[in-house]
Design a protein around this motif. Sequence first.
Motif, PDB file in Angstrom:
ATOM      1  N   ARG A 223     -14.459  13.994  -8.392  1.00  0.00           N
ATOM      2  CA  ARG A 223     -15.353  14.581  -7.399  1.00  0.00           C
ATOM      3  C   ARG A 223     -15.560  13.667  -6.191  1.00  0.00           C
ATOM      4  NH1 ARG A 223     -20.133  15.695 -11.622  1.00  0.00           N
ATOM      5  NH2 ARG A 223     -19.321  13.659 -12.303  1.00  0.00           N
ATOM      6  N   ALA A 224     -15.105  12.428  -6.285  1.00  0.00           N
ATOM      7  CA  ALA A 224     -15.255  11.466  -5.190  1.00  0.00           C
ATOM      8  C   ALA A 224     -14.127  11.683  -4.185  1.00  0.00           C
ATOM      9  CB  ALA A 224     -15.222  10.043  -5.737  1.00  0.00           C
ATOM     10  N   LEU A 225     -14.459  12.204  -3.006  1.00  0.00           N
ATOM     11  CA  LEU A 225     -13.432  12.610  -2.044  1.00  0.00           C
ATOM     12  C   LEU A 225     -13.462  11.805  -0.749  1.00  0.00           C
ATOM     13  CD1 LEU A 225     -13.433  16.506  -2.342  1.00  0.00           C
ATOM     14  CD2 LEU A 225     -12.001  14.861  -3.528  1.00  0.00           C
ATOM     15  N   TYR A 226     -14.150  10.663  -0.741  1.00  0.00           N
ATOM     16  CA  TYR A 226     -14.310   9.945   0.528  1.00  0.00           C
ATOM     17  C   TYR A 226     -13.019   9.342   1.048  1.00  0.00           C
ATOM     18  CZ  TYR A 226     -16.196   7.264  -3.458  1.00  0.00           C
ATOM     19  OH  TYR A 226     -16.437   6.756  -4.707  1.00  0.00           O
ATOM     20  N   PHE A 227     -12.054   9.064   0.171  1.00  0.00           N
ATOM     21  CA  PHE A 227     -10.774   8.556   0.688  1.00  0.00           C
ATOM     22  C   PHE A 227      -9.853   9.709   1.102  1.00  0.00           C
ATOM     23  CE2 PHE A 227     -12.243   4.784  -1.706  1.00  0.00           C
ATOM     24  CZ  PHE A 227     -12.312   3.916  -0.624  1.00  0.00           C
ATOM     25  N   ASP A 228     -10.010  10.881   0.482  1.00  0.00           N
ATOM     26  CA  ASP A 228      -9.327  12.086   0.986  1.00  0.00           C
ATOM     27  C   ASP A 228      -9.852  12.421   2.381  1.00  0.00           C
ATOM     28  OD1 ASP A 228      -7.866  13.464  -1.563  1.00  0.00           O
ATOM     29  OD2 ASP A 228      -9.713  12.478  -2.180  1.00  0.00           O
ATOM     30  N   GLN A 229     -11.153  12.218   2.543  1.00  0.00           N
ATOM     31  CA  GLN A 229     -11.815  12.465   3.822  1.00  0.00           C
ATOM     32  C   GLN A 229     -11.151  11.675   4.954  1.00  0.00           C
ATOM     33  OE1 GLN A 229     -15.910  11.663   2.955  1.00  0.00           O
ATOM     34  NE2 GLN A 229     -16.663  12.454   4.879  1.00  0.00           N
TER      35      GLN A 229
ATOM     36  N   VAL B 112     -18.396  14.444  -3.542  1.00  0.00           N
ATOM     37  CA  VAL B 112     -19.078  13.321  -2.897  1.00  0.00           C
ATOM     38  C   VAL B 112     -18.303  12.933  -1.643  1.00  0.00           C
ATOM     39  CG1 VAL B 112     -19.931  10.959  -3.130  1.00  0.00           C
ATOM     40  CG2 VAL B 112     -19.862  12.469  -5.138  1.00  0.00           C
ATOM     41  N   LEU B 113     -18.998  12.934  -0.515  1.00  0.00           N
ATOM     42  CA  LEU B 113     -18.414  12.517   0.755  1.00  0.00           C
ATOM     43  C   LEU B 113     -19.158  11.284   1.266  1.00  0.00           C
ATOM     44  CD1 LEU B 113     -18.041  15.978   2.566  1.00  0.00           C
ATOM     45  CD2 LEU B 113     -16.398  14.832   1.064  1.00  0.00           C
TER      46      LEU B 113
ATOM     47  N   THR C 156     -12.780  18.681   5.472  1.00  0.00           N
ATOM     48  CA  THR C 156     -12.757  18.301   4.049  1.00  0.00           C
ATOM     49  C   THR C 156     -13.442  19.361   3.204  1.00  0.00           C
ATOM     50  OG1 THR C 156     -12.893  15.972   4.728  1.00  0.00           O
ATOM     51  CG2 THR C 156     -13.268  16.468   2.404  1.00  0.00           C
ATOM     52  N   ILE C 157     -14.629  19.772   3.624  1.00  0.00           N
ATOM     53  CA  ILE C 157     -15.384  20.781   2.868  1.00  0.00           C
ATOM     54  C   ILE C 157     -14.607  22.099   2.796  1.00  0.00           C
ATOM     55  CG2 ILE C 157     -17.473  22.207   2.855  1.00  0.00           C
ATOM     56  CD1 ILE C 157     -18.888  19.767   4.213  1.00  0.00           C
ATOM     57  N   THR C 158     -14.067  22.538   3.930  1.00  0.00           N
ATOM     58  CA  THR C 158     -13.318  23.799   3.974  1.00  0.00           C
ATOM     59  C   THR C 158     -12.105  23.743   3.059  1.00  0.00           C
ATOM     60  OG1 THR C 158     -13.970  24.118   6.284  1.00  0.00           O
ATOM     61  CG2 THR C 158     -12.132  25.437   5.492  1.00  0.00           C
ATOM     62  N   SER C 159     -11.412  22.626   3.085  1.00  0.00           N
ATOM     63  CA  SER C 159     -10.178  22.499   2.298  1.00  0.00           C
ATOM     64  C   SER C 159     -10.453  22.491   0.803  1.00  0.00           C
ATOM     65  CB  SER C 159      -9.437  21.215   2.709  1.00  0.00           C
ATOM     66  OG  SER C 159      -9.092  21.260   4.078  1.00  0.00           O
TER      67      SER C 159
ATOM     68  N   ILE D  50     -22.609  19.571  -2.477  1.00  0.00           N
ATOM     69  CA  ILE D  50     -22.021  18.459  -1.739  1.00  0.00           C
ATOM     70  C   ILE D  50     -23.057  17.345  -1.680  1.00  0.00           C
ATOM     71  CG2 ILE D  50     -21.147  17.668   0.514  1.00  0.00           C
ATOM     72  CD1 ILE D  50     -20.527  20.738   1.015  1.00  0.00           C
ATOM     73  N   LEU D  51     -22.630  16.118  -1.956  1.00  0.00           N
ATOM     74  CA  LEU D  51     -23.483  14.953  -1.765  1.00  0.00           C
ATOM     75  C   LEU D  51     -22.857  14.079  -0.693  1.00  0.00           C
ATOM     76  CD1 LEU D  51     -25.725  12.939  -2.312  1.00  0.00           C
ATOM     77  CD2 LEU D  51     -24.424  12.110  -4.303  1.00  0.00           C
ATOM     78  N   TYR D  52     -23.585  13.906   0.391  1.00  0.00           N
ATOM     79  CA  TYR D  52     -23.099  13.113   1.522  1.00  0.00           C
ATOM     80  C   TYR D  52     -23.854  11.792   1.523  1.00  0.00           C
ATOM     81  CZ  TYR D  52     -21.104  12.507   6.230  1.00  0.00           C
ATOM     82  OH  TYR D  52     -20.381  12.072   7.318  1.00  0.00           O
ATOM     83  N   MET D  53     -23.203  10.741   1.083  1.00  0.00           N
ATOM     84  CA  MET D  53     -23.818   9.424   1.004  1.00  0.00           C
ATOM     85  C   MET D  53     -23.644   8.675   2.330  1.00  0.00           C
ATOM     86  SD  MET D  53     -25.199   9.004  -2.014  1.00  0.00           S
ATOM     87  CE  MET D  53     -25.478   7.242  -2.033  1.00  0.00           C
ATOM     88  N   THR D  54     -24.627   7.859   2.671  1.00  0.00           N
ATOM     89  CA  THR D  54     -24.518   7.029   3.872  1.00  0.00           C
ATOM     90  C   THR D  54     -24.993   5.619   3.546  1.00  0.00           C
ATOM     91  OG1 THR D  54     -26.761   7.472   4.691  1.00  0.00           O
ATOM     92  CG2 THR D  54     -25.040   9.018   5.345  1.00  0.00           C
ATOM     93  N   ARG D  55     -24.512   4.665   4.331  1.00  0.00           N
ATOM     94  CA  ARG D  55     -24.980   3.285   4.151  1.00  0.00           C
ATOM     95  C   ARG D  55     -26.204   3.053   5.029  1.00  0.00           C
ATOM     96  NH1 ARG D  55     -23.112  -0.382   8.379  1.00  0.00           N
ATOM     97  NH2 ARG D  55     -21.913   0.837   9.874  1.00  0.00           N
ATOM     98  N   VAL D  56     -27.011   2.094   4.607  1.00  0.00           N
ATOM     99  CA  VAL D  56     -28.101   1.620   5.458  1.00  0.00           C
ATOM    100  C   VAL D  56     -27.474   0.673   6.471  1.00  0.00           C
ATOM    101  CG1 VAL D  56     -30.276   0.343   5.522  1.00  0.00           C
ATOM    102  CG2 VAL D  56     -29.802   1.912   3.628  1.00  0.00           C
ATOM    103  N   GLN D  57     -27.569   1.019   7.744  1.00  0.00           N
ATOM    104  CA  GLN D  57     -26.799   0.341   8.786  1.00  0.00           C
ATOM    105  C   GLN D  57     -27.537  -0.882   9.336  1.00  0.00           C
ATOM    106  OE1 GLN D  57     -24.728   3.445  11.431  1.00  0.00           O
ATOM    107  NE2 GLN D  57     -26.519   4.540  10.643  1.00  0.00           N
ATOM    108  N   ARG D  58     -27.036  -2.036   9.008  1.00  0.00           N
ATOM    109  CA  ARG D  58     -27.652  -3.288   9.455  1.00  0.00           C
ATOM    110  C   ARG D  58     -27.779  -3.343  10.986  1.00  0.00           C
ATOM    111  NH1 ARG D  58     -25.759  -8.306   6.516  1.00  0.00           N
ATOM    112  NH2 ARG D  58     -27.672  -9.520   6.564  1.00  0.00           N
ATOM    113  N   GLU D  59     -26.742  -2.823  11.690  1.00  0.00           N
ATOM    114  CA  GLU D  59     -26.702  -2.943  13.145  1.00  0.00           C
ATOM    115  C   GLU D  59     -27.754  -2.099  13.855  1.00  0.00           C
ATOM    116  OE1 GLU D  59     -23.246  -0.057  12.052  1.00  0.00           O
ATOM    117  OE2 GLU D  59     -24.339  -1.725  11.149  1.00  0.00           O
TER     118      GLU D  59
END
Length: 307
Positions: A282-288, A263-264, A142-145, A223-232
Motif C-alpha cells: 500500500r506504500a506508493l510514495y516511490f511510485d509517486q 499511502v502517499l 497517482t490516485i487516478t492510476s 488515502i493517507l497523505y503523509m507529510t514531514r514537519v518542515q524545519r525550513e
Amino acid sequence: MLKGKNLIDLDEFTTDEIDEIIQLSQKIARNPDEYHGIAKGKILAALFYEPSTRTRLSFEAAMLRLGGQVIGFSNPSASSVSKGESLSDTLRTVNAYADIIAMRHPKEGAPRVGAKYIDIPIINAGDGGHQHPTQTLTDILTITSVKKRLSGLTIGLCGDLKFGRTVHSLIKTLSRYPENKFILVSPQELKIPQYIKSQVLQKKNIEFAEAEKLEDVIQDMDILYMTRVQRERFFNEEDYIRLKDSYILDKQKMSLAKDDMIVLHPLPRVNEIAYEVDEDSRALYFDQVKYGMYVRMGLMAKLLGVK
C-alpha cells in the motif's frame, strides 16, 4: 488549448483542463517511448532558488525524455542572483534563451510576479509555503492510476498541515471532485490554515474532520497523505524539535488501515514513515516519484503545444 498558458496555481485551470493533462500523462506512462522526441528543439529553464531533488530532476528528466534540452541552476549562488540581480532581470534574460520555465522560489507569489516579465510559459515548481501545483498533479495522477477515480474518496492528510504547500494544493483540487471527504490529522500548532477550512471546505459544504491521533482515524481512510514537519518553515528551532516526531507511520498503525488504502508522501521524508512500511504494497510514495515525471512530461507537452 493549453498552449502558452502559465501554471501558477491550479485554481486557474478548469477541471477539464486538469483532466486533459492527466489523460495525456496516463498515455505517456503506458507508452513513454511513443512520446520521445516530440519536444525536440525545445529548451526548459529550470530555475531553482531552493534545494530540490525530485521536483528539479523530474522536470529535467521529463524534458529530456520529450527530446528537449535543459538549462538553469539548482542553487542561486551559482548565478548572478548572488551578485544581487533581481528576479525580473533574471527572468527577462532567461526568456531570451528558453521556451518554458520551471521555477521554485522561497517567496510566496514569486512565479506570478515573474510571469509579468516574460512571454513564455512559466510553471510554479513551489513558492514558499504557498502552492506546489505540479506535486498536486503528481498526486492526482497517482490516485487516478491506482484508485481509477478522483471522487467518492476519504482522504487523510497527516503531519504539517499549516506550512505544507502540497497539502493546501491537494485539498483545493480534490475539493472540486464530488463526494470527497477529508480527515485532517495534526498537532494544534500545525493545523490546517483557517482560510482553507472557511474558503474551501466549509464554503463548498465538504465533509471534513480534524484529529490529533492518526491511529484513531486511519481505519476510515482510502488515502493517507503523509507529510514531514518542515524545519525550513520554522523560526524557532525548539518548536521544530518538539513537533518533528509528532507522527510516525509504522507497521502497527498500518495494521489498522483498510487493505486497499494507499499511502502517499511528497518526499523527502525524515522519519515520519518508518522504513518497515516501504515493504507494504500500500506504500506508493516511490511510485509517486515516477508518476511525477510522467505528469510533468504531459504538462510541458500541453503548455508547449507540441504534437
